[in-house]
Design an enzyme around this catalytic site. Structure first.
Site, short mmCIF file in Angstrom:
data_model
loop_
_atom_site.label_atom_id
_atom_site.label_comp_id
_atom_site.label_asym_id
_atom_site.label_seq_id
_atom_site.Cartn_x
_atom_site.Cartn_y
_atom_site.Cartn_z
N HIS A 1 19.85 -10.55 -37.75
CA HIS A 1 20.04 -11.81 -38.46
C HIS A 1 18.73 -12.23 -39.13
CE1 HIS A 1 23.60 -11.83 -35.91
NE2 HIS A 1 24.08 -12.82 -36.63
N GLU A 9 21.18 -5.95 -31.73
CA GLU A 9 20.50 -7.12 -32.29
C GLU A 9 21.26 -8.36 -31.86
OE1 GLU A 9 21.71 -9.35 -34.86
OE2 GLU A 9 23.68 -8.40 -34.75
N SER A 42 27.09 -8.95 -37.32
CA SER A 42 27.28 -10.08 -36.42
C SER A 42 28.70 -10.03 -35.85
CB SER A 42 26.99 -11.40 -37.16
OG SER A 42 26.94 -12.49 -36.27
#
Length: 312
Positions: free
Chosen positions: A277, A206, A113
């Site tokens: 995630h 992602e 992330s």
């Protein structure tokens, strides 16, 4: 292509550091993860000062978060640094980090992330890092295989991932370096010192909690910057909690948006890869060499045999 070295792999009894270089974390949420590192993996955990603080939405002020991570990078006894969580904040401190100590005693940096910023910096320095579960996410529902893959990578094993093919996949086989991470961050890095060269590499992407029109904009940015043009292959991971405008709708779903912007290219493409995630967020070695085989029925992905002396 960048020459990439691997930090030394871990052994039982090694020290690892846990820090929160971005958003505030609830300490109770990371205790189960810390216990896994200690009790199941046999590691000694050194806790950073940012694990039990708060400064607005951050775990601490920029100066304190920078100092906490810097201390872990400089400590030659620390063999890996694992983020407690992501959120937002790494881009505020990355340019202030000094990597002289890291280069003298390289160690594994682990996160995903917002940590894409730090992992990209490590790649620029010529070392591999791990886009993988963090202390908070390693115990979420469905994270068993992801946790196993992180342990394998840290201890010098080569995990292999096999799963069913997606209807949008573009078949083909390729072996190359792996780069990537959170799409929002990758687009954010364009034009900076930590911008990643994707030419000839397997790129994975992602994201989470983005409007579909913003996903479209990020894909356009990546394409205009040449980041999608000369890939060896593309891995499209999990895009969770994506949002539409309501009425009128954007008109395409997540994977259809990605598909539109890579339609003119002919490299292999894999959708619905277990990275992102979600609980099943498999470890991905940034800069490490891997084989991607996309068939009609299944996808096989594996990292090539390597030692801490391996250079790519």
């Amino acid at each position: 292509m960048n020459e990439i070295k691997l930090p030394p792999f871990l052994r039982s009894g090694d020290k690892i550091g846990i820090v929160a270089p971005a958003s505030v974390v609830k300490y109770d949420d990371i205790v189960p993860g810390i216990n896994i590192f200690k009790n199941e993996w046999g590691l000694e955990v050194v806790e950073g000062t940012t694990l039990q603080g708060a400064f607005n939405q951050f775990s601490a002020s920029d100066d304190v978060r920078l100092a906490d991570l810097q201390n872990m990078l400089d400590n030659p006894d620390i063999k890996a640094v694992i983020a407690a969580r992501g959120g937002y904040g790494c881009s505020r401190i990355v340019d202030g980090l000094n990597f002289e100590g890291f280069l003298k005693s390289p160690k594994w940096i682990v996160g995903f992330s917002d940590l894409t910023v730090i992992l990209s910096r490590i790649y620029q320095l010529g070392y591999a890092s791990l886009h993988a579960p963090m202390a908070k996410s390693i115990t979420t529902d469905g994270a068993e295989e992801a946790a196993k893959s992180l342990r394998q990578m840290l201890f010098g094993e080569q995990p292999a991932y096999t799963f069913a093919a997606h209807s949008l996949n573009r078949t083909g086989n390729v072996t190359s370096q792996v780069v990537g991470g959170n799409l929002c961050i990758l687009a954010h890095l364009i034009g900076t010192e930590t911008e990643i060269d994707t030419t000839g590499k397997i790129l994975f992407i992602e994201d989470i909690n983005e409007y579909l029109y913003n996903l479209d904009r990020m894909m356009i940015q990546m394409k205009r910057a040449g980041k999608l043009t000369n890939l060896a292959g593309l891995i499209v991971g999990q895009f969770t909690d994506m949002k539409d405008n309501g009425s009128p709708t954007f008109g395409k779903d997540t994977y259809e948006i990605v598909q539109e912007h890579i339609a003119e290219f002919d490299y292999p493409v894999c959708y619905n890869f277990p990275v992102g995630h979600v609980g099943d967020n498999r470890a991905m070695g940034i800069g490490m060499k891997a084989s991607l085989e996309i068939g009609d029925r299944e996808v096989n992905f594996r990292f090539l045999p390597q030692t801490s002396d391996t250079q790519y």
